[in-house]
Design an enzyme around this catalytic site. Structure first.
Site, mmCIF file in Angstrom:
data_model
loop_
_atom_site.group_PDB
_atom_site.id
_atom_site.type_symbol
_atom_site.label_atom_id
_atom_site.label_comp_id
_atom_site.label_asym_id
_atom_site.label_seq_id
_atom_site.Cartn_x
_atom_site.Cartn_y
_atom_site.Cartn_z
ATOM 1 N N GLU A 1 139.604 55.012 5.561
ATOM 2 C CA GLU A 1 140.134 53.649 5.381
ATOM 3 C C GLU A 1 141.626 53.767 5.145
ATOM 4 O O GLU A 1 142.063 54.474 4.250
ATOM 5 C CB GLU A 1 139.430 52.980 4.191
ATOM 6 C CG GLU A 1 140.100 51.750 3.636
ATOM 7 C CD GLU A 1 140.338 50.655 4.682
ATOM 8 O OE1 GLU A 1 139.426 50.368 5.477
ATOM 9 O OE2 GLU A 1 141.479 50.107 4.707
ATOM 10 N N CYS B 1 137.778 37.131 3.067
ATOM 11 C CA CYS B 1 137.676 35.669 3.037
ATOM 12 C C CYS B 1 138.006 35.099 1.670
ATOM 13 O O CYS B 1 138.255 33.906 1.519
ATOM 14 C CB CYS B 1 136.258 35.227 3.386
ATOM 15 S SG CYS B 1 135.676 35.907 4.927
#
Lengths: 459, 459
Positions: free
Chosen positions: A36, A46
């Site tokens: 990552e 979100c």
């Protein structure tokens, strides 16, 4: 040697894949390494607008599962701040760069999960070194924006460029923080994920919040002063800004995939089969915002970047990699959001999508209420239905209203998923009690009106 | 002579029939006479508890359409306070009694709509002359109760007998009015429309409101003092009461139908076909709480008294009487209610219904949240699914939770209506945004757990 799964991208799709695979196959059977490039894993992108606004008080609340948990409970070798910069399919290796240390490592894989997500659409003028210009795509982006908002001198005027979900949500977040906010949108209305007639209600609500909504305006550049952004340039004049938020949408993050020869579809997303295998590339899987998937109504491939799809697709891939069987059934484009207390839901095709897919259709808008009209707090709910001509099959639906409006779209989404006609829908046995619905639910009222509209067109 | 429709019963089913028939056939084509024994037409019986509590401030708000509107806008000859006391199928006449004037009239019909609704279940002890004992089935009942509550001496202690929807809603209403309330329920839990494990959550919420909930207690009589009710007698002792509300359920009001020879089914409701014609009796229709209908999951006839079905059935009958074509598709038993801020939704079969219908099944309960866990106001939502063994087909669902819980049952109701399996349901594209849902909606989480449970049973 133990079989090895390498995951590129440590958010929803990648880590759902890793943890599902681990549930089915232990450490001795499958080694899992996840790269990552950011500082976080498995977080809610979100949720960023709600943390920026302060509604969610702490960034760490957005993190569903930390790297520690992935390492300790799931035995996944998570390597943060490592960006994969090359995939060698012949040698079955990835090349990863340590963004902090600077070194590079090569790691072999038997199975590869490509879950790099999306990258923001950036016009040339957005590639600036000026401070105060932010995307809000990753939690790292959000952290940078929040620092800027909290630094001195405190920004006073914000311009949000782009009126999609993230633009609308960020405009609200910045108003809630007390900034003067202008939203600039190129098309006729913000929230173009619903038809203009419904989007107009959203624009009105935004103006009601004190947001200046400028539609039909194309940004052509940014002005900077002393290394800080100072204005947004448009053909209609300059908009002063102490902070600029870019919400121009995203596209699949496929640079690395293209370089490695993974196939892209017409949407620009990676082509996968129903089990989330990359088409034609054995041992390589992909999921999340970087792939394209089937739209069940249009029958066309689409790329819809959304956490819920990423999670489902990752789960499907992980089950399959783990030796089970699962397929991803495609999407119908359901989405919800809110602007202050105005709620928006949509599913299926908009009018323009239905036309593009070759359908003839009727569309109706009905106004009813979320509760029995006499029950305190009853408020207007607008429901739009789009139904195929002759067959009467539901093609799409949109809802704009207040309390308990947005998630009512799920009722329509399940009807759409099952290919119901609006005639069939008038018979649906939906919950009725005065605090929750008129005796004819808004969904039923809309279905009845659509039936009437169909009858008109068949004359 | 102009063709003539007589409607017996002026609430939802009867007046929906009349107005739909009128939409299609004018005054010169069809004369419509509607007899109603009460003082009101087309009112919301479901709204009565909220008017009793004061949440709805005015009785007239519950009236959807007054007799004047029916007369003037729809040209329907509404005769209030007229009770039909006889039907002569051979002579095609009804005999109606004027409850105020005392006279009787005979009126001929060509077409008859029987829409007399339901009557309360009354044990022998409930047939009392004591003042202070009330049903809450009609708006006249509600008016009488409200007068009693407002008269001097003001009642202080209330006993509600029966813990179904109306009992639970009335208990809450009376607490909101400041009374001491005891609810007495014969079975293990109130709200037996959901399974006991879910109903327990409702009982806890009622106790939290200060309602004394006595379960497993059968009322055996009432005590009166000076012509007023003073206590409710049970084997476990007497419960002092200044007002008693009966919520023991209702049964189809069919006395008149039986006398005229209309066929009743095993539920005690009138047998009708898909178009709402009384089986075997030409020219006679029936709709609403007095009929039985198909339960689409069990395949058995059921009688479910609920305004939404009455309205739909009346509309179907009216379209057919008006010369159109419509059928009633049956029900799946969807219902919602609330106790203070606790919301309850149910659809399909309970465990006991599924067993009675001959199904083998698994059932699961999951706890998740109505919003993303990190979003303010996130609260627990319990979802129960019952799925057929092997096939995995959804048979029933129940939800108990807080904000935005009850109407989520509609999502499950549409899935059930379409015969979806829980496996299919895990793929559903439902709305996701942090203010409205975790990234896995509670419905999806429950479906996943049901899939796991099915896998266990097939081993």
């Amino acid at each position: 040697m133990t079989e090895r799964l390498i995951v590129i991208g440590g958010d929803a799709a990648g880590m759902a894949t890793a943890s599902q695979a681990r549930r089915r196959r232990g450490r001795d059977d499958l080694e899992i390494v996840a790269f990552e490039r950011g500082h976080f894993t498995s977080y809610s992108a979100c949720g960023i607008p709600y943390w920026i606004s302060g509604v969610v008080p702490d960034r760490d609340l957005l993190i569903a599962r930390s790297p520690q948990v992935h390492r300790e409970s799931y035995d996944i070798d998570v390597r943060l701040r490592h960006e994969v910069v090359g995939i060698d399919l012949d040698r079955r290796e990835v090349l990863a760069r340590d963004l902090d240390g600077g070194g590079e490592v090569r790691e072999r894989f038997d199975t590869l999960m490509y879950a790099t997500g999306a990258v923001p659409v950036e016009p040339h003028w957005a590639r600036t070194d000026a401070a105060g210009v932010f995307g809000v795509q990753t939690l790292d982006d959000g952290s940078a924006l929040r620092e800027w908002l909290e630094a001195e001198p405190a920004p006073r005027r914000a311009v949000v460029i782009g009126g999609g979900y993230i633009g609308v949500e960020m405009a609200e977040a910045l108003v809630l923080r007390g900034l003067e906010v202008t939203l600039v949108e190129q098309s006729e209305q913000p929230m173009s994920s619903v038809d203009p007639d419904m989007a107009q209600l959203v624009a009105e609500a935004m103006r009601g919040l004190g947001i200046t909504v400028r539609t039909g305006v194309t940004v052509t550049g940014l002005t900077e002063t002393d290394g800080r952004v100072s204005a947004v340039v448009t053909p209609e004049g300059s908009l002063p800004a102490d902070v600029v938020v870019l919400g121009l949408g995203v596209r699949p993050n496929t640079a690395l995939a293209e370089a490695a020869g993974l196939p892209l579809g017409p949407t620009g997303g990676i082509r996968v089969d129903r089990r989330m295998r990359v088409v034609g590339i054995p041992g390589v899987w992909a999921a999340g915002d970087c792939v394209e998937t089937l739209h069940r109504v249009s029958g066309q491939p689409v790329n819809i970047p959304l956490g819920t799809h990423a999670n489902k697709q990752g789960r499907v891939a992980g089950i399959n990699i783990g030796g089970g069987y699962a397929t991803f059934a495609g999407v119908i484009g359901t989405a919800v959001t809110k602007v202050c207390d105005l709620e928006v839901g949509r599913t299926g095709l908009r009018e323009r999508d239905a036309a593009a897919a070759g359908f003839e259709f009727v569309s109706v808008i009905t106004e009813s209420t979320n509760r029995a009209g006499y029950y305190p707090g009853a408020r207007t709910m607008s429901v739009k239905l789009i139904a195929e001509r002759f067959s009467g099959r539901l093609l799409g639906a949109q809802i704009v209203g207040f309390s308990e409006a947005a998630k009512r779209i799920d009722t329509l989404a399940v009807a759409l998923w099952n290919g119901m006609t609006v005639e069939d829908m008038t018979a649906l046995d939906l919950g009725y009690a005065p605090p929750y619905s008129p005796v004819w639910d808004p969904v039923l009222i809309a279905a009845r009106k659509a039936v009437d509209a169909l009858a008109e067109t068949s004359r």
